[in-house]
Design a protein around this motif. Structure first.
Motif, PDB file in Angstrom:
ATOM      1  N   GLU A 166       0.775  -1.233   0.000  1.00 42.89           N
ATOM      2  CA  GLU A 166       0.000   0.000   0.000  1.00 42.89           C
ATOM      3  C   GLU A 166       0.810   1.290   0.000  1.00 42.89           C
ATOM      4  O   GLU A 166       0.432   2.251  -0.626  1.00 42.89           O
ATOM      5  CB  GLU A 166      -0.942   0.036   1.220  1.00 42.89           C
ATOM      6  CG  GLU A 166      -1.993  -1.030   1.224  1.00 42.89           C
ATOM      7  CD  GLU A 166      -3.026  -0.876   0.131  1.00 42.89           C
ATOM      8  OE1 GLU A 166      -3.258   0.258  -0.346  1.00 42.89           O
ATOM      9  OE2 GLU A 166      -3.602  -1.897  -0.263  1.00 42.89           O
ATOM     10  N   ILE A 167       1.881   1.333   0.771  1.00 43.95           N
ATOM     11  CA  ILE A 167       2.459   2.654   0.994  1.00 43.95           C
ATOM     12  C   ILE A 167       3.981   2.702   0.993  1.00 43.95           C
ATOM     13  O   ILE A 167       4.572   3.580   0.404  1.00 43.95           O
ATOM     14  CB  ILE A 167       1.892   3.260   2.302  1.00 43.95           C
ATOM     15  CG1 ILE A 167       2.183   4.747   2.372  1.00 43.95           C
ATOM     16  CG2 ILE A 167       2.392   2.541   3.518  1.00 43.95           C
ATOM     17  CD1 ILE A 167       1.411   5.471   3.439  1.00 43.95           C
ATOM     18  N   CYS A 181      -2.541   2.486   6.474  1.00 45.42           N
ATOM     19  CA  CYS A 181      -1.726   3.047   5.385  1.00 45.42           C
ATOM     20  C   CYS A 181      -2.503   4.114   4.618  1.00 45.42           C
ATOM     21  O   CYS A 181      -1.960   5.172   4.294  1.00 45.42           O
ATOM     22  CB  CYS A 181      -1.268   1.935   4.437  1.00 45.42           C
ATOM     23  SG  CYS A 181      -0.013   0.862   5.124  1.00 45.42           S
ATOM     24  N   HIS A 182      -3.771   3.840   4.345  1.00 43.98           N
ATOM     25  CA  HIS A 182      -4.591   4.839   3.641  1.00 43.98           C
ATOM     26  C   HIS A 182      -4.829   6.070   4.510  1.00 43.98           C
ATOM     27  O   HIS A 182      -4.849   7.199   4.011  1.00 43.98           O
ATOM     28  CB  HIS A 182      -5.926   4.216   3.218  1.00 43.98           C
ATOM     29  CG  HIS A 182      -5.784   3.232   2.100  1.00 43.98           C
ATOM     30  ND1 HIS A 182      -5.565   3.623   0.792  1.00 43.98           N
ATOM     31  CD2 HIS A 182      -5.795   1.883   2.095  1.00 43.98           C
ATOM     32  CE1 HIS A 182      -5.463   2.543   0.024  1.00 43.98           C
ATOM     33  NE2 HIS A 182      -5.602   1.471   0.806  1.00 43.98           N
ATOM     34  N   ARG A 183      -4.971   5.869   5.810  1.00 44.01           N
ATOM     35  CA  ARG A 183      -5.133   6.979   6.736  1.00 44.01           C
ATOM     36  C   ARG A 183      -3.877   7.864   6.722  1.00 44.01           C
ATOM     37  O   ARG A 183      -3.954   9.092   6.678  1.00 44.01           O
ATOM     38  CB  ARG A 183      -5.394   6.462   8.150  1.00 44.01           C
ATOM     39  CG  ARG A 183      -5.509   7.532   9.212  1.00 44.01           C
ATOM     40  CD  ARG A 183      -5.604   6.887  10.611  1.00 44.01           C
ATOM     41  NE  ARG A 183      -5.681   7.868  11.650  1.00 44.01           N
ATOM     42  CZ  ARG A 183      -4.630   8.475  12.198  1.00 44.01           C
ATOM     43  NH1 ARG A 183      -3.406   8.196  11.803  1.00 44.01           N
ATOM     44  NH2 ARG A 183      -4.797   9.363  13.157  1.00 44.01           N
ATOM     45  N   ALA A 196      -1.690   8.168   4.328  1.00 51.44           N
ATOM     46  CA  ALA A 196      -1.614   8.859   3.032  1.00 51.44           C
ATOM     47  C   ALA A 196      -2.575  10.045   3.006  1.00 51.44           C
ATOM     48  O   ALA A 196      -2.220  11.120   2.506  1.00 51.44           O
ATOM     49  CB  ALA A 196      -1.921   7.877   1.901  1.00 51.44           C
ATOM     50  N   ALA A 197      -3.772   9.872   3.543  1.00 56.95           N
ATOM     51  CA  ALA A 197      -4.756  10.948   3.555  1.00 56.95           C
ATOM     52  C   ALA A 197      -4.289  12.111   4.432  1.00 56.95           C
ATOM     53  O   ALA A 197      -4.473  13.285   4.079  1.00 56.95           O
ATOM     54  CB  ALA A 197      -6.101  10.435   4.040  1.00 56.95           C
ATOM     55  N   ARG A 234      -3.780  -2.038   6.191  1.00 59.95           N
ATOM     56  CA  ARG A 234      -4.068  -1.325   4.929  1.00 59.95           C
ATOM     57  C   ARG A 234      -4.839  -0.033   5.193  1.00 59.95           C
ATOM     58  O   ARG A 234      -4.538   1.009   4.620  1.00 59.95           O
ATOM     59  CB  ARG A 234      -4.887  -2.215   3.990  1.00 59.95           C
ATOM     60  CG  ARG A 234      -4.097  -3.236   3.261  1.00 59.95           C
ATOM     61  CD  ARG A 234      -4.974  -3.948   2.223  1.00 59.95           C
ATOM     62  NE  ARG A 234      -4.228  -5.010   1.620  1.00 59.95           N
ATOM     63  CZ  ARG A 234      -4.497  -6.305   1.746  1.00 59.95           C
ATOM     64  NH1 ARG A 234      -5.556  -6.705   2.421  1.00 59.95           N
ATOM     65  NH2 ARG A 234      -3.743  -7.215   1.174  1.00 59.95           N
TER      66      ARG A 234
END
Length: 111
Positions: A23-24, A104-106, A108-109, A101
């Motif tokens: 993911e990151i 990871c999205h948190r 990035a946001a 995951r």
């Protein structure tokens, strides 16, 4: 390298690694957080805050597993901010990999 008693920690961080690599980060978290020359939290915060957050997530889940494997009866799980993701993963709302995951999205946001 891993002894049998460390298997649950390895399984938690394997799930974290799967998400981090995919993911990151494009790399693994385990070699950093489970090394013999483990950097301190402040050093990780300054050098690699993503790894620090994933390490805290992994540690939270691993401690929960350790306690429940030793017979601790959990009646409630809670967390604050990213800790909510660890609590939800421990409660079985989603897998550890999916929890990592989401973290990871948190990250990035928030970047």
């Amino acid at each position: 390298m891993w002894r049998e008693r460390d298997a649950f920690v390895y399984s938690v961080f394997s799930a974290v690694d799967a998400a981090a690599e995919e993911e990151i980060l494009g790399r693994l978290v385990t070699p950093v957080v489970l090394s013999e020359n483990l950097p301190g939290p402040e050093e990780l915060l300054n050098q690699d805050p993503d790894v620090l957050q994933l390490a805290v997530f992994g540690l939270s889940v691993a401690v929960h597993r350790l306690l429940t494997d030793r017979g601790v009866q959990v009646s409630a799980l809670m967390g604050h901010s990213m800790g909510e993701l660890a609590a939800l993963a421990c409660a079985g709302a989603f897998t550890m990999t999916d929890g990592a995951r989401l973290l990871c999205h948190r990250m990035a946001a928030l970047r």
